[in-house]
Design a protein around this motif. Sequence first.
Motif, PDB file in Angstrom:
ATOM      1  N   GLN A 128       0.832  -1.202   0.000  1.00 39.65           N
ATOM      2  CA  GLN A 128       0.000   0.000   0.000  1.00 39.65           C
ATOM      3  C   GLN A 128       0.870   1.257   0.000  1.00 39.65           C
ATOM      4  N   GLN A 129       2.028   1.185   0.648  1.00 36.40           N
ATOM      5  CA  GLN A 129       2.931   2.332   0.695  1.00 36.40           C
ATOM      6  C   GLN A 129       3.720   2.516  -0.603  1.00 36.40           C
ATOM      7  N   LEU A 130       3.843   1.474  -1.403  1.00 32.04           N
ATOM      8  CA  LEU A 130       4.590   1.545  -2.663  1.00 32.04           C
ATOM      9  C   LEU A 130       3.969   2.519  -3.657  1.00 32.04           C
ATOM     10  N   VAL A 131       2.665   2.474  -3.750  1.00 33.41           N
ATOM     11  CA  VAL A 131       1.960   3.190  -4.814  1.00 33.41           C
ATOM     12  C   VAL A 131       1.432   4.518  -4.283  1.00 33.41           C
ATOM     13  N   ALA A 132       1.857   5.598  -4.936  1.00 32.80           N
ATOM     14  CA  ALA A 132       1.375   6.939  -4.581  1.00 32.80           C
ATOM     15  C   ALA A 132       0.116   7.215  -5.403  1.00 32.80           C
ATOM     16  N   GLY A 133      -1.009   6.890  -4.807  1.00 34.80           N
ATOM     17  CA  GLY A 133      -2.287   7.077  -5.473  1.00 34.80           C
ATOM     18  C   GLY A 133      -3.400   6.932  -4.469  1.00 34.80           C
ATOM     19  N   SER A 134      -4.614   7.128  -4.924  1.00 30.49           N
ATOM     20  CA  SER A 134      -5.781   7.030  -4.051  1.00 30.49           C
ATOM     21  C   SER A 134      -6.310   5.601  -4.074  1.00 30.49           C
ATOM     22  N   PRO A 135      -6.352   4.934  -2.908  1.00 28.86           N
ATOM     23  CA  PRO A 135      -6.891   3.577  -2.883  1.00 28.86           C
ATOM     24  C   PRO A 135      -8.389   3.578  -3.187  1.00 28.86           C
TER      25      PRO A 135
END
Length: 179
Positions: A128-135
Amino acid sequence: MAERPDVQRLQFDDFPGRTLSVLLFKDVTNSKELREQVVRGALVPECGLANAALVPDLFVLQVAAHNALLAQSREALKTRSLHSELVFNLSGSRQISVSLDRNGINATCQHVLAARFDATPDEEAAMQQLVAGSPLPLADLGQLVDQQLLCKYLKVSKEELQVGSLADAVLLRIAARDC
């Protein structure tokens, strides 16, 4: 540790005890960096990063994951890892590089599916921390699909879409690839 609300774990009847933890992100801003890590083999934790705009529904992902597990059980992976095999299996193409370039994360990818087999809660948190985006909840996956691009890549005709869904067309190509 409780399951994160934005992580979904898929299970496989044919592979008891195996799971696939999946996260969906929109408006991703670090796709280029993630692609570079994937190419270098430096992604921690290792996971499959797919272009969510080319995955019409969760069942397509589950079929691709099942095929990856099946290939692993037969010691017949066509790619270097189980996670790259998952991304490869999302495509109807037999060409590994084409499949990974199209269906995997690329520098301009705005919507990303992150998936890891048999992930621990700590690995899910790291993913979850890898991807800079809105879950997003996985139920929203179909809203992110680029139907025109997917039809172009898979050569889906208008007539085919009159008798079945886009997901049906993708599944047909995934199933027919190895015939």
